[in-house]
Each structure stands twice: as structure tokens, then as C-alpha cells.
Design a protein around this motif. Structure first.
Motif, PDB file in Angstrom:
ATOM      1  N   CYS A 215      26.762   6.012  -9.852  1.00 51.91           N
ATOM      2  CA  CYS A 215      27.735   6.788 -10.922  1.00 51.91           C
ATOM      3  C   CYS A 215      28.913   7.561 -10.149  1.00 51.91           C
ATOM      4  O   CYS A 215      29.883   7.940 -10.688  1.00 51.91           O
TER       5      CYS A 215
ATOM      6  N   GLY B  62      30.087  13.118 -17.655  1.00 57.14           N
ATOM      7  CA  GLY B  62      28.994  12.366 -16.918  1.00 57.14           C
ATOM      8  C   GLY B  62      27.461  13.634 -16.656  1.00 57.14           C
ATOM      9  O   GLY B  62      26.958  13.276 -17.498  1.00 57.14           O
TER      10      GLY B  62
ATOM     11  N   PHE C  21      27.868  12.033 -10.432  1.00 60.60           N
ATOM     12  CA  PHE C  21      29.365  11.612 -11.259  1.00 60.60           C
ATOM     13  C   PHE C  21      29.872  12.990 -10.651  1.00 60.60           C
ATOM     14  O   PHE C  21      31.529  12.165 -11.273  1.00 60.60           O
TER      15      PHE C  21
ATOM     16  N   PRO D 159      32.780   5.137 -11.275  1.00 61.25           N
ATOM     17  CA  PRO D 159      33.390   5.688 -12.262  1.00 61.25           C
ATOM     18  C   PRO D 159      33.382   7.151 -12.792  1.00 61.25           C
ATOM     19  O   PRO D 159      34.587   7.339 -13.367  1.00 61.25           O
ATOM     20  N   GLY D 160      32.459   7.747 -11.500  1.00 62.76           N
ATOM     21  CA  GLY D 160      33.245   9.194 -11.813  1.00 62.76           C
ATOM     22  C   GLY D 160      34.329   9.023 -10.990  1.00 62.76           C
ATOM     23  O   GLY D 160      35.101  10.674 -11.625  1.00 62.76           O
TER      24      GLY D 160
ATOM     25  N   SER E 131      30.211   4.354 -18.376  1.00 58.10           N
ATOM     26  CA  SER E 131      29.453   5.226 -17.351  1.00 58.10           C
ATOM     27  C   SER E 131      27.733   5.761 -18.191  1.00 58.10           C
ATOM     28  O   SER E 131      26.788   6.524 -17.452  1.00 58.10           O
TER      29      SER E 131
END
Length: 305
Positions: free
Chosen positions: A24, A40, A227, A27-28, A207
Motif C-alpha cells: 500500500c 487510498g 497509503f 503506490p501511496g 492501488s
């Protein structure tokens, strides 16, 4: 704690927590830099009704029905957001907040009114996950890691979230340059002919995949926290994207390990008798790491690192 106790009871939950947190957090980083961090949060809310409906239709909590249900819920959410924005002529963020809140509430109501007693799917599970219960019954010590028969009894969530994490890493590695350019200068990326809209959709899709894979094991609380908190903390430590991604993965893993240990032993060290939620403690630790980075991070006032 000996290996005979640690390996079957604590190692799988810790690894699942670490893999979910990293999947997580990676991509956060791009969501935070694109000022889309709440996506997110939104994804974690949207997947709940999709997962519940998939369970009600199939009667199982298998991976593919859950993924399909979550994807359809996300599609419905996009349609509703666009409809509310156009018909109500309101700001997109407000439309997003209305839809995701309503869909999450609908998912909670479906859970409360459904018979989910035979599986680990209820309101508490949706929020907190079932991390503590993901034990490895076939393990008998450290040597189990090299025993094929014992490895066959690993919790299903462990290989699932591990493969998801590898997929997220592969996506970021393959599209590193276009993601980096479009994140910092979308106009320049468009001039260079990069498909910025497709990249944005792909980032959201990755995500969502990470959120769905992590949701069953760790619940929505950890998904939301991971996220945002590790990438935001990493941003306060450095202003170079490559280092930020590395720091965010480190902070995510640290939050998972420390959070799980403190959830189990923290109350005992303080004189209590019962442990607390691992998911809640992991999210709390990630927030504390962000607070420390905000106070002492070299980039908190625009410095370079």
C-alpha cells in the motif's frame, strides 16, 4: 519466545502485515505527491460493499470473487461521483466524499444484516482485519521454512499479499520514468507523448489491487494508514523520489513489526493483561512515525536530504 512458538504464531501475521503495508505504501508515494492521497482512503471504503455483495452471491471469500466485486464497486462509484458532480454542480472532492461515505455505510449495513457467522467477514473484521488469527498450524519451528509439506499449510493470505506486493513493485519499476515525470510535471509529460490519463488510471488500479488484497487480512484501518502515513513521513525525510520510495517501504515495514509486537506485549509491559488490536496499533505506530518525521525530518521546512 522459542522458534517453536514464534514461527507458527507470530511469523505469518508479521510477514502479512509487512507485505500489506509495503504494497500500500509504494503506490501511496505517487498518490501523495499528486495530491490524491485520499484516493487510498476512498478505495478502502469502496471495496467493502463490493466484497460483501460478492460473498452474498458466491457464499465464499475466495480471491477472484472478491476482486471482481471490488472492481465493480469501484466502477459504480465512478459513475455515481460523475453523476453527482454534473447534476448537483458541486466540487469533485465533495462528490467523492458523499459517494465513498455512503457506499461504506451501505457495506456495513449489508454486513450487519447478513449471515457471515461461518466466515471471517463482519464489521469488526472489515475494520480491524483478522491479522492475529492468521497462524501457521503446520509449522514446528524454524526448520518449517524449508519443509515443503509444512509450507503447504501457510495461511492463504501470505502468498496472496506477497504476490501482490511483487506486482506493485514490478509496476513501479517498469513505469518509473513516466510515473516520475507525470507526477511532477503532467504538462511536460503530455508534450513528450506520455499517456498521462492512462498512467493515472493504472496507478489507481494498482492501488485498488493492493487495497483489496490487504483488506481481508489487515482490514481497512491499516490500508488507509499505509497509503498515507509512510509516504508522507518519507517525504519529510527526503525530497528525492527514489529515496522517498525506499524510506516509505522502511517506515511501512517498521510500523507493521513494531505495531504487532506492541499490540501483543505493550499492555503486559504496562501492567495490563489483555492484548490490543494489532491493526489499530500498526496504524497508531505509523502515525507516530509521521509525527516524528514532522518534528525532526530534514525536509519539514523545505530543506534537502
Amino acid at each position: 519466545m522459542s522458534g517453536a512458538e514464534f514461527v507458527p504464531l507470530s511469523l505469518p501475521p508479521i510477514l502479512i502485515g509487512v507485505f500489506a503495508a509495503i504494497a500500500c505504501a509504494l503506490p501511496g508515494n505517487f498518490l501523495v505527491l499528486r495530491r490524491q492521497a485520499l484516493i487510498g482512503d476512498a478505495i478502502s471504503h469502496v471495496v467493502l460493499p463490493g466484497i460483501v455483495v460478492a460473498f452474498l452471491i458466491t457464499g465464499t471469500v475466495s480471491t477472484w470473487p472478491m476482486m471482481i466485486g471490488a472492481a465493480l464497486a469501484a466502477f459504480v462509484a465512478v459513475i455515481l461521483i460523475e453523476a453527482i458532480r454534473r447534476l448537483g454542480r458541486i466540487e469533485p472532492g465533495a462528490a467523492m466524499g458523499v459517494v465513498f461515505t455512503a457506499m461504506f455505510a451501505g457495506g456495513v449495513l449489508l454486513l450487519e444484516r447478513s449471515d457471515t457467522s461461518s466466515v471471517h467477514l463482519d464489521v469488526e473484521h472489515a475494520l480491524m482485519g483478522n491479522l492475529e488469527s492468521l497462524i501457521w498450524l503446520d509449522a514446528f519451528g524454524w526448520s518449517s521454512l524449508f519443509d515443503l509439506e509444512a509450507l503447504a499449510g501457510l495461511p492463504d493470505e501470505l502468498p496472496r499479499i506477497f504476490v501482490t506486493m511483487l506486482g506493485v513493485i514490478a509496476f513501479i519499476w517498469l513505469f518509473w520514468r513516466p510515473l516520475k515525470i507525470s507526477t511532477f510535471d503532467e504538462g511536460f509529460a503530455q508534450v513528450m507523448g506520455m499517456p498521462t490519463n492512462a498512467l493515472g488510471l493504472a496507478l489507481v488500479a494498482v492501488s485498488a489491487l493492493a487495497a483489496v488484497a490487504a483488506f481481508d487480512a489487515v482490514g481497512s484501518i491499516i490500508v488507509i494508514a499505509m497509503f498515507i502515513c509512510p509516504p508522507a513521513a518519507a517525504r519529510l525525510v527526503t525530497d528525492r523520489l527514489g529515496r522517498q520510495v525506499g524510506w516509505s517501504a522502511l517506515f511501512a515495514a517498521l510500523s507493521a513489526v513494531l505495531g504487532y509486537v506492541l499490540a501483543g506485549y505493550g499492555p503486559i509491559w504496562l501492567g495490563g493483561q489483555d492484548s490490543v488490536s494489532a491493526a489499530g496499533m500498526i496504524a497508531t505506530v505509523s502515525g507516530l512515525i509521521l509525527a516524528i518525521a514532522a518534528l525532526f525530518g530534514p525536509c519539514r521546512r523545505g530543506g534537502r536530504a
